[in-house]
Design an enzyme around this catalytic site. Structure first.
Site, PDB file in Angstrom:
ATOM      1  N   ARG A   1      25.948  48.262  46.424  1.00  0.00           N
ATOM      2  CA  ARG A   1      25.950  48.882  45.092  1.00  0.00           C
ATOM      3  C   ARG A   1      25.660  47.902  43.961  1.00  0.00           C
ATOM      4  O   ARG A   1      25.496  48.299  42.820  1.00  0.00           O
ATOM      5  CB  ARG A   1      27.274  49.624  44.861  1.00  0.00           C
ATOM      6  CG  ARG A   1      27.399  50.818  45.824  1.00  0.00           C
ATOM      7  CD  ARG A   1      28.555  51.695  45.483  1.00  0.00           C
ATOM      8  NE  ARG A   1      28.447  52.272  44.141  1.00  0.00           N
ATOM      9  CZ  ARG A   1      29.400  52.991  43.574  1.00  0.00           C
ATOM     10  NH1 ARG A   1      30.519  53.207  44.204  1.00  0.00           N
ATOM     11  NH2 ARG A   1      29.232  53.482  42.359  1.00  0.00           N
TER      12      ARG A   1
ATOM     13  N   ARG B   1      42.017  56.335  34.301  1.00  0.00           N
ATOM     14  CA  ARG B   1      42.462  55.972  35.652  1.00  0.00           C
ATOM     15  C   ARG B   1      43.636  56.856  36.074  1.00  0.00           C
ATOM     16  O   ARG B   1      44.539  57.122  35.276  1.00  0.00           O
ATOM     17  CB  ARG B   1      42.925  54.497  35.695  1.00  0.00           C
ATOM     18  CG  ARG B   1      41.968  53.496  35.090  1.00  0.00           C
ATOM     19  CD  ARG B   1      40.693  53.349  35.881  1.00  0.00           C
ATOM     20  NE  ARG B   1      40.908  52.921  37.255  1.00  0.00           N
ATOM     21  CZ  ARG B   1      40.998  51.647  37.632  1.00  0.00           C
ATOM     22  NH1 ARG B   1      40.939  50.677  36.741  1.00  0.00           N
ATOM     23  NH2 ARG B   1      41.163  51.342  38.900  1.00  0.00           N
TER      24      ARG B   1
ATOM     25  N   PRO C   1      37.931  45.906  46.076  1.00  0.00           N
ATOM     26  CA  PRO C   1      38.977  44.945  46.456  1.00  0.00           C
ATOM     27  C   PRO C   1      39.837  44.546  45.255  1.00  0.00           C
ATOM     28  O   PRO C   1      39.319  44.287  44.180  1.00  0.00           O
ATOM     29  CB  PRO C   1      38.187  43.752  46.991  1.00  0.00           C
ATOM     30  CG  PRO C   1      36.816  43.893  46.437  1.00  0.00           C
ATOM     31  CD  PRO C   1      36.583  45.345  46.189  1.00  0.00           C
ATOM     32  N   GLU C   2      41.140  44.565  45.463  1.00  0.00           N
ATOM     33  CA  GLU C   2      42.056  44.111  44.420  1.00  0.00           C
ATOM     34  C   GLU C   2      42.542  42.709  44.762  1.00  0.00           C
ATOM     35  O   GLU C   2      42.137  42.132  45.765  1.00  0.00           O
ATOM     36  CB  GLU C   2      43.238  45.086  44.315  1.00  0.00           C
ATOM     37  CG  GLU C   2      42.801  46.453  43.773  1.00  0.00           C
ATOM     38  CD  GLU C   2      43.952  47.192  43.106  1.00  0.00           C
ATOM     39  OE1 GLU C   2      44.886  46.522  42.627  1.00  0.00           O
ATOM     40  OE2 GLU C   2      43.912  48.418  43.077  1.00  0.00           O
TER      41      GLU C   2
ATOM     42  N   LYS D   1      40.303  38.109  40.300  1.00  0.00           N
ATOM     43  CA  LYS D   1      39.584  38.774  41.390  1.00  0.00           C
ATOM     44  C   LYS D   1      38.299  38.029  41.737  1.00  0.00           C
ATOM     45  O   LYS D   1      37.416  38.568  42.404  1.00  0.00           O
ATOM     46  CB  LYS D   1      39.281  40.228  41.019  1.00  0.00           C
ATOM     47  CG  LYS D   1      40.536  41.094  41.103  1.00  0.00           C
ATOM     48  CD  LYS D   1      40.190  42.565  41.167  1.00  0.00           C
ATOM     49  CE  LYS D   1      40.700  43.275  39.940  1.00  0.00           C
ATOM     50  NZ  LYS D   1      40.486  44.729  40.015  1.00  0.00           N
TER      51      LYS D   1
END
Ligand SMILES: [Zn+2]
Length: 308
Positions: free
Chosen positions: A154, A298, A2-3, A59
């Site tokens: 995770r 990235r 999620p950003e 975040k």
């Protein structure tokens, strides 16, 4: 993962559901990774606290808590440190008599519960009889009768608490920063502008997708050194970052249901990406192929003609 727009959407969804509720008791799982603060600190801080606000910071999801003249529950309710056993747990609800109201005029103590969802973390608001999912690491029982659960397969997500409401996520908030401050963030930095955008110590919460989309709208190549960007380019970037994030929030804001999820499932990432993940496809402005390069590990997507 999620950003910022997803976290904002989740925080708003949670705020609508749990603001004003009181945490009656807390169960924490045995896994150590999700607990950034000691388990006993988390339990003590949360129990008997009223959730006065839920908001996003970078975040992180911040639950602002107030303990308004209510003494913490005795140790009995904290001893539930094993996986709840379905019906056995339901047949033994925490007794309201465990709470005692302190004398009038007690000063409300303020604190915060901070949740970072990591890669796969989710916060669920559900009825107590809902099946406890695998990978549930925390269950908050609320005075409304519902439960707030943290599920994370995770285990990159993190739970912590801060006393006196002093948590600081670092960096500046991209939706709140003004132009002058924004310009100073990039001054003299020899790193690629893309890396600077992703640096959480500068701007908090901008991730890979929205960095690529913002740079496209601003017409700046991701590999361009931050220090060589012009004031005009950075001004365009300033507006582009806010615009992209606001559009994504507006789209995500309508997708939240009773189930507050955060695995990038349907409803999230609805923003029409113009470059992100579109390597080889035509640029929406000039029609030549979108390129992909790797910057600091990235993937970065850009139009070699429209971005300088
Ligand atoms: Zn183009």
């Amino acid at each position: 993962m999620p950003e910022l727009p997803e976290v904002e959407t989740i925080a708003r969804g949670l705020a609508a559901r749990v603001t004003g509720d009181v945490v009656e008791s807390v169960w924490l799982g045995q896994k150590k990774e999700p607990l950034k603060s000691p388990a006993s600190d988390i339990t003590t801080t949360l129990e008997s606290s009223r959730i006065v606000a839920v908001r996003r910071m970078g975040k992180h999801i911040i639950f602002d808590l107030e303990t308004n003249g209510v003494t913490p529950a005795p140790a009995k309710s904290r001893a539930l440190h094993k996986k709840p056993q379905g019906s056995a747990r339901r047949s033994n609800p925490s007794s309201p008599s465990m709470k005692q109201i302190a004398g009038a005029g007690a000063c409300p103590a303020r604190s915060q519960w901070i949740v970072h969802l990591g890669m796969t973390g989710r916060l669920q608001v559900c009825e107590p009889q809902a099946e406890v999912e695998k990978h549930t690491h925390a269950i908050l029982r609320l005075s409304s009768g519902r439960e707030l659960r943290f599920v994370d397969p995770r285990r990159f997500g993190r739970l912590s608490v801060a006393q006196a409401a002093d948590f600081d996520a670092g960096g500046v908030e991209p939706l709140e920063v003004d132009l002058d401050r924004f310009l100073t963030l990039f001054r003299g930095r020899k790193t690629p502008i893309k890396s600077a955008l992703l640096n959480q110590k500068l701007l908090r919460g901008v991730g890979n997708i929205y960095a690529d989309e913002s740079l496209f709208r601003a017409g700046i190549r991701p590999r361009r050194r931050a220090s060589t960007t012009t004031r005009e380019q950075l001004t365009r970037l300033f507006h582009a970052v806010k615009e992209v994030l606001k559009e994504a929030i507006a789209l995500g804001g309508s997708s939240i249901s009773d189930y507050v999820g955060a695995e990038g499932e349907e409803g999230f990432f609805q923003l029409q990406h113009r470059v992100y993940g579109r390597e080889g496809e035509p640029c929406p402005l000039c029609k030549i192929g979108i390129k992909r390069v790797v910057i600091a590990g990235r993937s970065s997507h850009y139009c070699p003609r429209c971005q300088k």
